[in-house]
Structures are given as structure tokens and as C-alpha cells.
Design an enzyme around this catalytic site. Structure first.
Site, PDB file in Angstrom:
ATOM      1  N   ASP A 264      -8.874  81.936  31.209  1.00 38.71           N
ATOM      2  CA  ASP A 264      -8.268  80.585  32.068  1.00 38.71           C
ATOM      3  C   ASP A 264      -7.598  79.916  31.062  1.00 38.71           C
ATOM      4  O   ASP A 264      -8.349  79.269  30.007  1.00 38.71           O
ATOM      5  CB  ASP A 264      -9.412  80.107  32.690  1.00 38.71           C
TER       6      ASP A 264
ATOM      7  N   LYS B  61      12.232  85.632  30.151  1.00 34.39           N
ATOM      8  CA  LYS B  61      12.820  84.519  30.446  1.00 34.39           C
ATOM      9  C   LYS B  61      12.457  83.929  31.637  1.00 34.39           C
ATOM     10  O   LYS B  61      11.766  84.560  32.468  1.00 34.39           O
ATOM     11  CB  LYS B  61      14.762  84.957  30.708  1.00 34.39           C
TER      12      LYS B  61
ATOM     13  N   ASP C  50      15.160  90.559  27.561  1.00 37.34           N
ATOM     14  CA  ASP C  50      16.191  90.632  28.630  1.00 37.34           C
ATOM     15  C   ASP C  50      16.501  91.846  29.252  1.00 37.34           C
ATOM     16  O   ASP C  50      16.937  92.692  28.451  1.00 37.34           O
ATOM     17  CB  ASP C  50      17.803  89.991  27.973  1.00 37.34           C
ATOM     18  N   HIS C  51      15.866  92.140  30.284  1.00 38.62           N
ATOM     19  CA  HIS C  51      15.606  93.318  30.789  1.00 38.62           C
ATOM     20  C   HIS C  51      16.879  94.352  30.981  1.00 38.62           C
ATOM     21  O   HIS C  51      16.919  95.619  30.846  1.00 38.62           O
ATOM     22  CB  HIS C  51      14.943  93.713  32.214  1.00 38.62           C
TER      23      HIS C  51
ATOM     24  N   HIS D 238      21.695  87.778  30.956  1.00 42.40           N
ATOM     25  CA  HIS D 238      22.136  88.977  31.351  1.00 42.40           C
ATOM     26  C   HIS D 238      23.583  89.323  31.204  1.00 42.40           C
ATOM     27  O   HIS D 238      24.213  90.119  30.479  1.00 42.40           O
ATOM     28  CB  HIS D 238      22.001  89.651  32.803  1.00 42.40           C
TER      29      HIS D 238
ATOM     30  N   LYS E  87      24.143  86.075  44.772  1.00 44.75           N
ATOM     31  CA  LYS E  87      23.177  86.773  45.842  1.00 44.75           C
ATOM     32  C   LYS E  87      23.735  86.878  47.181  1.00 44.75           C
ATOM     33  O   LYS E  87      24.503  86.164  47.478  1.00 44.75           O
ATOM     34  CB  LYS E  87      21.694  85.990  45.847  1.00 44.75           C
TER      35      LYS E  87
HETATM   36  C1  BG6 Z   1      16.683  88.980  37.170  1.00 47.56           C
HETATM   37  C2  BG6 Z   1      16.973  87.616  38.051  1.00 47.56           C
HETATM   38  O1  BG6 Z   1      16.434  88.608  35.806  1.00 47.56           O
HETATM   39  O2  BG6 Z   1      17.306  89.905  37.276  1.00 47.56           O
HETATM   40  C3  BG6 Z   1      16.845  87.941  39.264  1.00 47.56           C
HETATM   41  O3  BG6 Z   1      15.768  86.644  37.799  1.00 47.56           O
HETATM   42  C4  BG6 Z   1      17.829  89.247  39.496  1.00 47.56           C
HETATM   43  O4  BG6 Z   1      17.209  87.007  40.214  1.00 47.56           O
HETATM   44  C5  BG6 Z   1      17.626  90.233  38.769  1.00 47.56           C
HETATM   45  O5  BG6 Z   1      17.825  89.740  41.063  1.00 47.56           O
HETATM   46  C6  BG6 Z   1      18.469  91.477  38.766  1.00 47.56           C
HETATM   47  O6  BG6 Z   1      18.012  92.512  38.212  1.00 47.56           O
HETATM   48  P1  BG6 Z   1      18.524  93.910  38.405  1.00 47.56           P
HETATM   49  O7  BG6 Z   1      17.792  94.751  37.210  1.00 47.56           O
HETATM   50  O8  BG6 Z   1      17.745  94.112  39.751  1.00 47.56           O
HETATM   51  O9  BG6 Z   1      19.852  94.000  38.528  1.00 47.56           O
END
Ligand code: BG6
Length: 503
Positions: free
Chosen positions: A93, A156, A185-186, A248, A348
Site C-alpha cells: 500500500d 506516460k 512510449d509504446h 507518439h 478520436k
Molecule cells: C495511448 C493513448 O497512449 O495510445 C490512447 O493514451 C490511444 O488514447 C492509444 O488510444 C493509441 O495506441 P494504439 O497502439 O492503439 O495506436
């Protein structure tokens, strides 16, 4: 960069162990790494959260996550049992720091069992407000280790403006060294995004053309069909600018804009990316007026279903000024890119989910073909499709077969589906493996994060201080506000899209 795998024993501590990120992304990624033989021989995954759970219960929860969200489908029973033997749970916690004591005991137990060289990875899959608390507790309990033995991973948002990003960086670097900090940053882990470097720097034919002499403009378009769903609470304080552009999209822009690194060293590559951010033209009040567009969706119909407008989503203020769409024209003021616009847009509830980078080349210097032949004329384009289609297309003119000379554009296509039979790993698989191997190339360094904020702060401030009177200004299932079309049309261009791929 990984070429072969021999990983040190690893203790993986996941804060937010029972949360959404772990269920949807981390657990499936770790399980798939294990299935593909990319986990260390000796490893332990310790999930932590406030709840009290047994190891078995936690394993069951994780399995549900993997079954629902893994790219490889449901777990294979035998594989899962083996993998799950190394999965454990400890209740921690963060508001009661003394609970870190039992985490410390667990870590020390595995360190002894695994022997010298064992590394510890702390993954903060929690709300950003908890980052400082957790980091401090790790420091107080002497768990922060050193560059060799310990790493911390954070998601992030890295701050919500320049000031808070600096504060966070200062706090983290007072406890860890920059080499220990992995800011995820995926997008950088996506296969097609990693390929941009390969495409640009492993092929000699591109570099001579990759500049203001031959390129007309660049577009980066990351559009999503989904709305904010159940993330309204978070999104209210973010908006498209903070959620997508600051991280991104600017990272994609850096990959297109960067100079050639002298080698594949993580810091060398990150230096070249920071150079792009530093060269980007600062926004004047006039630029904000003429080179940026914000939007917010209203209700509409998506695939036969009525969807609510943003202001009616859960957790959203009915009078919200938060943008769900942003389009910006950037310039990179250096020798390579002077005068070449980089248009970016994201939003979006748009018509199509697609991430595209389009590089449009300049027209031929002199037209030799008569007008009747060039009715379908189109400047050359290079289109990097990041998702959902994974491809690179070069659009060129060709003669249509037949007795007449008629030109039309055709695509030379490199398409992943048709070229490779191997499955594409999820971004998180790549990135978690990088954390374990200690490769920071695809992670954000503190100065990258701060430079991106510095560039965007005038826009953030302007949009926050002046409420948009036109919101909501685009219908769900459209391409966004009309002003975004005007932004690019004023310069004689239009947003590029790929036809919807139905299969
Ligand atoms: C995230 C955002 O980092 O990336 C989201 O917070 C977004 O809002 C998402 O939908 C998009 O990622 P991907 O991999 O689905 O293009």
C-alpha cells in the site's frame, strides 16, 4: 539492439499488479516472451497492489487477462502452469510505506536464490500521481540499486506540462540515474515504427532524396475510430495534444526528420531525435491561430450504432473544453527541412482507425507528357502504414497497358502480410525485452520529453486559456473539423488516407 538472447536472472516487480495495464498489456507480453523463449532462465514476477491476494488468486487474475487480450489467444495449459510458477503477489500500500518491507524481503529472497548478477525491474503501472511516492519508498527502503542491477519503468504521461515534467525528471534522477529510467512510449515498440530506422538507414537510395530539395511535405495522421470510452476521467485532463502529439506523434516526426546516426547506440539515436525537436520552429500567437486546429466530437453513428458525443461520455464535464482532435503544421528549421511543412493530425471517433506517414515528393521539374495523357497524374508518394495495415508503398506513375499512352499512379508495395509468415510481436513484448536487456534506444530520455513539452507549451497554454466557442465541432465517424481540412488545403494539399481494408 538484440541479436541473441542471454538474459540475466530478473525480478520483475509490477506496481498496479491488478490494474488494467497489467491485464491488457504486461501479462500477455511477459507470457508471450516466455512462450517464445525470450524470458531469462531464472525470473520472478511479483505483482503488487493494495488488495490482499494469494499467489494463486493473482495467477488466476493474470490468466484471465492473458486469455482475453493476448495476440496468441488463450493460454496453453502446460506452458501457463510453468510460467505461472514464477508469478507471485505481495500486497503493498503506497500510502503505508511500511508495507514496502515485505516487498524488500521478497526481493532479497529471490536475489539470494538467483545468485549474483540478478537484476530488478520496477514497473510503475499506476496513476502518475503515485510515481513520486513509489520512487521515494524505493529509495527509503534502499531498493533503488545501481545501474547494473536495477531499472525503473514508467508510463506516460510524463508530467502534464513542461514544469511538471521537469519536476518528475528531477525527482526520478535524484533517486535513479538516467540509465536506470525507462520511459515507455509504446509507439516506439511497434514493429512498423522500428522499421522506419531500418528503411531510412539501411537503404542507400533514400538518403539523397530525403530533404527539402525533393520532398514537398510530410503528413503524419493517427486517427482512431474509438471514443474515449471509460477513460473520460483521465482524458479530461489530457486531450489529444497531451495524449498523442506530445509523445507518439512527435516521436514519429523525429524518426522521419532525424539525421543519420553514426551508430546504433541508444544515446546516439536519442541525440539525433532531440536535435529534431530542438530545431522545430517555436509557435508565435499567429502560428497558433493559423497553424493549429482543435476539435471535439459530437454524437453520431458508428457501424450502425449511435455513439454519444464527448461531453456525454462517462467522467467528462458536460461543458468540457478538452480537445479530442488536434491538427498542427510544424516546421523543422534546419538545412535538411527548411520550408517543408510537417502536417500532423490525430483524433478520436474519426472515420477510420489508421496510422499513416506520407511523404509527398515534389513534382517533375518539367512535364513532357501532353495533358490528355496525365489526367490521373499524381506526385510520387511514399506511404508508411503503421497500423492496422502494415506496409510501405511507393506511389509512382506508370503507363497503363494498351495502345494509347495513358499514365496512372501505381503502388510498389512492401506488405508485411505478404512478405513474412512470422507473427509480429506486440509493442510491449519488444519493450519489456529491451528493459531486460538494458537497451534504452526505444525509450524516452528526459531531454526528449522536456523538449517536446517546450515546443508545445504555447499551444497548450493558448488552448487552455481560451475556450473554444465552436466545440463540439465534428461528428463522430467524420474526418474531424472542417478547419483541419482547411489547414492543409490552404497550402494546396489534402489529408491522405488509404482505402479501408476489409479483410
Ligand atoms: C495511448 C493513448 O497512449 O495510445 C490512447 O493514451 C490511444 O488514447 C492509444 O488510444 C493509441 O495506441 P494504439 O497502439 O492503439 O495506436
Amino acid at each position: 539492439m538484440k541479436t541473441s538472447i542471454s538474459l540475466k536472472p530478473t525480478i520483475f516487480v509490477i506496481f498496479g499488479g491488478t490494474g488494467d495495464l497489467n491485464m491488457r498489456k504486461l501479462a500477455p507480453a511477459l507470457y508471450n516472451l516466455y512462450s517464445d523463449g525470450y524470458m531469462p532462465q531464472k525470473y520472478a514476477i511479483i505483482g503488487t497492489a493494495r488488495k490482499k491476494l494469494t499467489d494463486q488468486k493473482f495467477r488466476d487474475v493474470l490468466m484471465e487477462g492473458v486469455n482475453s487480450f493476448s495476440r496468441t489467444g488463450k493460454v496453453k495449459k502446460e506452458k501457463w502452469s510453468k510460467f505461472a510458477e514464477s508469478v507471485h503477489y505481495t500486497s503493498v500500500d503506497v500510502s503505508a510505506p511500511e508495507t514496502f518491507k515485505s516487498l524488500k524481503d521478497d526481493i532479497e529472497k529471490y536475489q539470494q536464490e538467483f545468485g549474483p548478477g540478478t537484476q530488478v525491474v520496477y514497473y510503475l503501472a499506476v496513476a502518475p500521481s503515485l510515481f513520486p511516492l513509489i520512487a521515494k519508498c524505493l529509495s527509503d527502503y534502499k531498493l533503488a540499486g545501481d545501474e547494473e542491477s536495477c531499472r525503473i519503468v514508467i508510463e506516460k504521461p510524463f508530467g502534464r506540462d513542461l514544469e511538471t515534467a521537469k519536476e518528475l525528471n528531477q525527482l526520478l534522477t535524484s533517486i535513479f540515474t538516467e540509465k536506470q529510467i525507462y520511459r515507455i512510449d509504446h509507439y516506439l515498440g511497434k514493429e512498423t515504427v522500428q522499421n522506419i530506422m531500418a528503411f531510412r538507414f539501411a537503404n542507400s537510395l533514400l538518403e539523397p532524396l530525403w530533404n527539402r530539395t525533393y520532398i514537398d511535405h510530410v503528413q503524419i495522421s493517427v486517427t482512431e475510430q474509438l471514443g474515449v470510452g471509460d477513460r473520460g476521467g483521465y482524458y479530461e485532463s489530457a486531450g489529444a495534444l497531451r495524449d498523442m502529439i506530445q509523445n507518439h506523434i512527435l516521436q514519429l516526426l523525429c524518426l522521419i526528420g532525424m539525421e543519420t546516426p553514426i551508430n546504433f547506440d541508444a544515446d546516439e539515436i536519442r541525440n539525433k531525435k532531440v536535435d529534431v525537436l530542438k530545431a522545430m520552429r517555436p509557435f508565435s500567437p499567429d502560428d497558433i491561430r493559423f497553424s493549429t486546429v482543435r476539435g471535439q466530437y459530437t454524437k453520431g453513428w458508428v457501424e450502425g450504432k449511435e455513439v454519444p458525443g464527448y461531453r456525454h461520455e462517462n467522467g467528462v464535464n458536460p461543458d468540457s473544453n478538452t480537445e479530442t482532435f488536434a491538427a498542427i503544421k510544424f516546421f523543422v528549421d534546419n538545412w535538411r527541412w527548411q520550408g517543408i511543412p510537417f502536417y500532423v493530425r490525430t483524433g478520436k471517433r474519426l472515420f477510420q482507425t489508421s496510422s499513416l506517414i506520407t511523404i509527398q515528393f515534389k513534382d517533375v521539374p518539367h512535364q513532357i507528357f501532353p495533358a490528355a495523357v496525365t489526367e490521373h497524374w499524381q506526385q510520387n508518394r511514399l506511404i508508411i502504414s503503421i497500423q492496422p495495415e502494415m506496409s510501405i508503398r511507393l506511389q509512382v506513375q506508370a503507363k497503363r497497358p494498351g495502345l494509347d499512352m495513358v499514365l496512372n499512379p501505381v503502388d510498389m508495395v512492401f506488405d508485411y502480410k505478404g512478405t513474412y509468415t512470422t507473427e509480429t510481436p506486440e509493442a510491449y513484448e519488444t519493450l519489456l525485452l529491451d528493459v531486460m536487456t538494458g537497451d534504452q534506444t526505444q525509450f524516452m530520455r528526459a531531454d526528449q520529453v522536456e523538449s517536446a513539452w517546450e515546443l508545445l507549451m504555447p499551444v497548450v497554454n493558448a488552448w487552455e486559456s481560451k475556450k473554444s466557442l465552436s466545440f463540439p465541432n465534428y461528428t463522430a465517424d467524420s474526418w474531424g473539423p472542417e478547419d483541419a481540412e482547411a489547414l492543409i488545403a490552404r497550402d494546396g494539399f489534402h489529408w491522405f488516407t488509404l482505402p479501408l481494408n476489409k479483410d
